[in-house]
Write a protein that holds these residues in place. Structure first.
Motif, PDB file in Angstrom:
ATOM      1  N   VAL A   1       0.827  -1.207   0.000  1.00 39.64           N
ATOM      2  CA  VAL A   1       0.000   0.000   0.000  1.00 39.64           C
ATOM      3  C   VAL A   1       0.863   1.260   0.000  1.00 39.64           C
ATOM      4  O   VAL A   1       0.751   2.110  -0.874  1.00 39.64           O
ATOM      5  CB  VAL A   1      -0.960   0.005   1.219  1.00 39.64           C
ATOM      6  CG1 VAL A   1      -1.770   1.272   1.267  1.00 39.64           C
ATOM      7  CG2 VAL A   1      -1.878  -1.202   1.154  1.00 39.64           C
ATOM      8  N   CYS A   2       1.757   1.377   0.985  1.00 37.87           N
ATOM      9  CA  CYS A   2       2.536   2.617   1.120  1.00 37.87           C
ATOM     10  C   CYS A   2       3.968   2.479   0.625  1.00 37.87           C
ATOM     11  O   CYS A   2       4.658   3.484   0.457  1.00 37.87           O
ATOM     12  CB  CYS A   2       2.538   3.089   2.567  1.00 37.87           C
ATOM     13  SG  CYS A   2       3.405   1.992   3.696  1.00 37.87           S
ATOM     14  N   GLY A   3       4.455   1.263   0.411  1.00 38.35           N
ATOM     15  CA  GLY A   3       5.807   1.070  -0.088  1.00 38.35           C
ATOM     16  C   GLY A   3       6.880   1.097   0.978  1.00 38.35           C
ATOM     17  O   GLY A   3       8.073   1.170   0.655  1.00 38.35           O
ATOM     18  N   LYS A   4       6.493   1.026   2.248  1.00 40.17           N
ATOM     19  CA  LYS A   4       7.486   1.019   3.327  1.00 40.17           C
ATOM     20  C   LYS A   4       8.307  -0.260   3.241  1.00 40.17           C
ATOM     21  O   LYS A   4       7.765  -1.347   3.069  1.00 40.17           O
ATOM     22  CB  LYS A   4       6.775   1.085   4.676  1.00 40.17           C
ATOM     23  CG  LYS A   4       7.719   1.146   5.868  1.00 40.17           C
ATOM     24  CD  LYS A   4       6.960   1.030   7.166  1.00 40.17           C
ATOM     25  CE  LYS A   4       6.180   2.306   7.425  1.00 40.17           C
ATOM     26  NZ  LYS A   4       5.592   2.291   8.777  1.00 40.17           N
ATOM     27  N   GLY A   5       9.635  -0.128   3.345  1.00 41.28           N
ATOM     28  CA  GLY A   5      10.502  -1.285   3.205  1.00 41.28           C
ATOM     29  C   GLY A   5      11.601  -1.316   4.245  1.00 41.28           C
ATOM     30  O   GLY A   5      11.546  -0.635   5.268  1.00 41.28           O
ATOM     31  N   VAL A   6      12.622  -2.110   3.968  1.00 33.48           N
ATOM     32  CA  VAL A   6      13.743  -2.293   4.886  1.00 33.48           C
ATOM     33  C   VAL A   6      14.618  -1.045   4.871  1.00 33.48           C
ATOM     34  O   VAL A   6      14.885  -0.464   3.824  1.00 33.48           O
ATOM     35  CB  VAL A   6      14.562  -3.534   4.473  1.00 33.48           C
ATOM     36  CG1 VAL A   6      15.768  -3.701   5.366  1.00 33.48           C
ATOM     37  CG2 VAL A   6      13.702  -4.773   4.517  1.00 33.48           C
ATOM     38  N   VAL A   7      15.069  -0.631   6.063  1.00 33.57           N
ATOM     39  CA  VAL A   7      15.960   0.510   6.204  1.00 33.57           C
ATOM     40  C   VAL A   7      17.299  -0.013   6.711  1.00 33.57           C
ATOM     41  O   VAL A   7      17.345  -0.834   7.625  1.00 33.57           O
ATOM     42  CB  VAL A   7      15.382   1.558   7.187  1.00 33.57           C
ATOM     43  CG1 VAL A   7      16.331   2.709   7.363  1.00 33.57           C
ATOM     44  CG2 VAL A   7      14.043   2.035   6.706  1.00 33.57           C
ATOM     45  N   VAL A   8      18.401   0.453   6.117  1.00 31.63           N
ATOM     46  CA  VAL A   8      19.736   0.001   6.484  1.00 31.63           C
ATOM     47  C   VAL A   8      20.459   1.131   7.196  1.00 31.63           C
ATOM     48  O   VAL A   8      20.359   2.294   6.811  1.00 31.63           O
ATOM     49  CB  VAL A   8      20.526  -0.429   5.231  1.00 31.63           C
ATOM     50  CG1 VAL A   8      21.916  -0.878   5.607  1.00 31.63           C
ATOM     51  CG2 VAL A   8      19.786  -1.525   4.490  1.00 31.63           C
ATOM     52  N   GLY A   9      21.193   0.768   8.248  1.00 32.57           N
ATOM     53  CA  GLY A   9      21.954   1.764   8.987  1.00 32.57           C
ATOM     54  C   GLY A   9      23.100   1.120   9.732  1.00 32.57           C
ATOM     55  O   GLY A   9      23.512   0.006   9.419  1.00 32.57           O
ATOM     56  N   MET A  10      23.624   1.830  10.714  1.00 29.68           N
ATOM     57  CA  MET A  10      24.751   1.349  11.492  1.00 29.68           C
ATOM     58  C   MET A  10      24.339   1.131  12.939  1.00 29.68           C
ATOM     59  O   MET A  10      23.629   1.956  13.517  1.00 29.68           O
ATOM     60  CB  MET A  10      25.894   2.362  11.448  1.00 29.68           C
ATOM     61  CG  MET A  10      26.577   2.467  10.121  1.00 29.68           C
ATOM     62  SD  MET A  10      27.334   0.925   9.655  1.00 29.68           S
ATOM     63  CE  MET A  10      28.837   1.505   8.962  1.00 29.68           C
ATOM     64  N   GLN A  11      24.812   0.013  13.503  1.00 29.16           N
ATOM     65  CA  GLN A  11      24.659  -0.233  14.931  1.00 29.16           C
ATOM     66  C   GLN A  11      25.953   0.210  15.592  1.00 29.16           C
ATOM     67  O   GLN A  11      27.040  -0.182  15.165  1.00 29.16           O
ATOM     68  CB  GLN A  11      24.410  -1.712  15.186  1.00 29.16           C
ATOM     69  CG  GLN A  11      24.274  -2.063  16.634  1.00 29.16           C
ATOM     70  CD  GLN A  11      23.932  -3.520  16.811  1.00 29.16           C
ATOM     71  OE1 GLN A  11      23.576  -4.207  15.873  1.00 29.16           O
ATOM     72  NE2 GLN A  11      24.058  -3.988  18.038  1.00 29.16           N
TER      73      GLN A  11
ATOM     74  N   ARG B   1       0.802   0.010  10.078  1.00 25.61           N
ATOM     75  CA  ARG B   1       0.360   1.400  10.043  1.00 25.61           C
ATOM     76  C   ARG B   1      -0.790   1.559   9.049  1.00 25.61           C
ATOM     77  O   ARG B   1      -1.772   2.260   9.315  1.00 25.61           O
ATOM     78  CB  ARG B   1       1.550   2.293   9.659  1.00 25.61           C
ATOM     79  CG  ARG B   1       1.253   3.755   9.510  1.00 25.61           C
ATOM     80  CD  ARG B   1       0.946   4.437  10.817  1.00 25.61           C
ATOM     81  NE  ARG B   1       1.963   4.288  11.824  1.00 25.61           N
ATOM     82  CZ  ARG B   1       2.872   5.203  12.097  1.00 25.61           C
ATOM     83  NH1 ARG B   1       2.913   6.321  11.423  1.00 25.61           N
ATOM     84  NH2 ARG B   1       3.727   5.012  13.062  1.00 25.61           N
ATOM     85  N   CYS B   2      -0.693   0.908   7.886  1.00 22.14           N
ATOM     86  CA  CYS B   2      -1.765   0.982   6.886  1.00 22.14           C
ATOM     87  C   CYS B   2      -3.014   0.240   7.358  1.00 22.14           C
ATOM     88  O   CYS B   2      -4.135   0.671   7.089  1.00 22.14           O
ATOM     89  CB  CYS B   2      -1.287   0.412   5.552  1.00 22.14           C
ATOM     90  SG  CYS B   2      -0.053   1.422   4.734  1.00 22.14           S
ATOM     91  N   LEU B   3      -2.822  -0.879   8.055  1.00 23.36           N
ATOM     92  CA  LEU B   3      -3.974  -1.622   8.586  1.00 23.36           C
ATOM     93  C   LEU B   3      -4.712  -0.791   9.622  1.00 23.36           C
ATOM     94  O   LEU B   3      -5.939  -0.713   9.623  1.00 23.36           O
ATOM     95  CB  LEU B   3      -3.510  -2.928   9.232  1.00 23.36           C
ATOM     96  CG  LEU B   3      -3.250  -4.107   8.317  1.00 23.36           C
ATOM     97  CD1 LEU B   3      -2.703  -5.267   9.121  1.00 23.36           C
ATOM     98  CD2 LEU B   3      -4.518  -4.500   7.605  1.00 23.36           C
ATOM     99  N   ARG B   4      -3.961  -0.165  10.519  1.00 25.13           N
ATOM    100  CA  ARG B   4      -4.567   0.591  11.607  1.00 25.13           C
ATOM    101  C   ARG B   4      -5.268   1.848  11.118  1.00 25.13           C
ATOM    102  O   ARG B   4      -6.297   2.247  11.669  1.00 25.13           O
ATOM    103  CB  ARG B   4      -3.482   0.942  12.617  1.00 25.13           C
ATOM    104  CG  ARG B   4      -3.992   1.253  13.985  1.00 25.13           C
ATOM    105  CD  ARG B   4      -2.846   1.393  14.936  1.00 25.13           C
ATOM    106  NE  ARG B   4      -1.889   2.391  14.439  1.00 25.13           N
ATOM    107  CZ  ARG B   4      -0.833   2.784  15.113  1.00 25.13           C
ATOM    108  NH1 ARG B   4      -0.574   2.244  16.283  1.00 25.13           N
ATOM    109  NH2 ARG B   4      -0.017   3.684  14.631  1.00 25.13           N
ATOM    110  N   SER B   5      -4.715   2.480  10.083  1.00 27.31           N
ATOM    111  CA  SER B   5      -5.295   3.731   9.594  1.00 27.31           C
ATOM    112  C   SER B   5      -6.464   3.504   8.645  1.00 27.31           C
ATOM    113  O   SER B   5      -7.078   4.479   8.201  1.00 27.31           O
ATOM    114  CB  SER B   5      -4.221   4.575   8.903  1.00 27.31           C
ATOM    115  OG  SER B   5      -3.727   3.888   7.778  1.00 27.31           O
TER     116      SER B   5
END
Length: 63
Positions: free
Chosen positions: A7-17, A52-56
């Protein structure tokens, strides 16, 4: 199948630990995706949707 909300295209976010001693390693944040039966163009299909899309109410659930 990609870990992405249909629905919204939210995906995996990469960063540093970063540890207490400041050692940096790569890490990922996964979206909270649920497999639901939803109406897509009037027909029920199984799709991956973030909570988030389900709840909204952006997704019309199929019964």
């Amino acid at each position: 199948m990609a870990r992405k909300c249909t629905v919204c295209g939210k995906g995996v976010v990469v960063g540093m630990q970063i540890s207490h001693s400041h050692i940096r390693t790569k890490r990922t944040w996964q979206p909270n995706l649920q497999r639901v039966r939803a109406l897509v163009n009037g027909t029920p299909r199984r799709i991956l949707v973030c909570t988030r899309c389900l709840r909204s109410g952006k997704v019309q659930r199929a019964i």
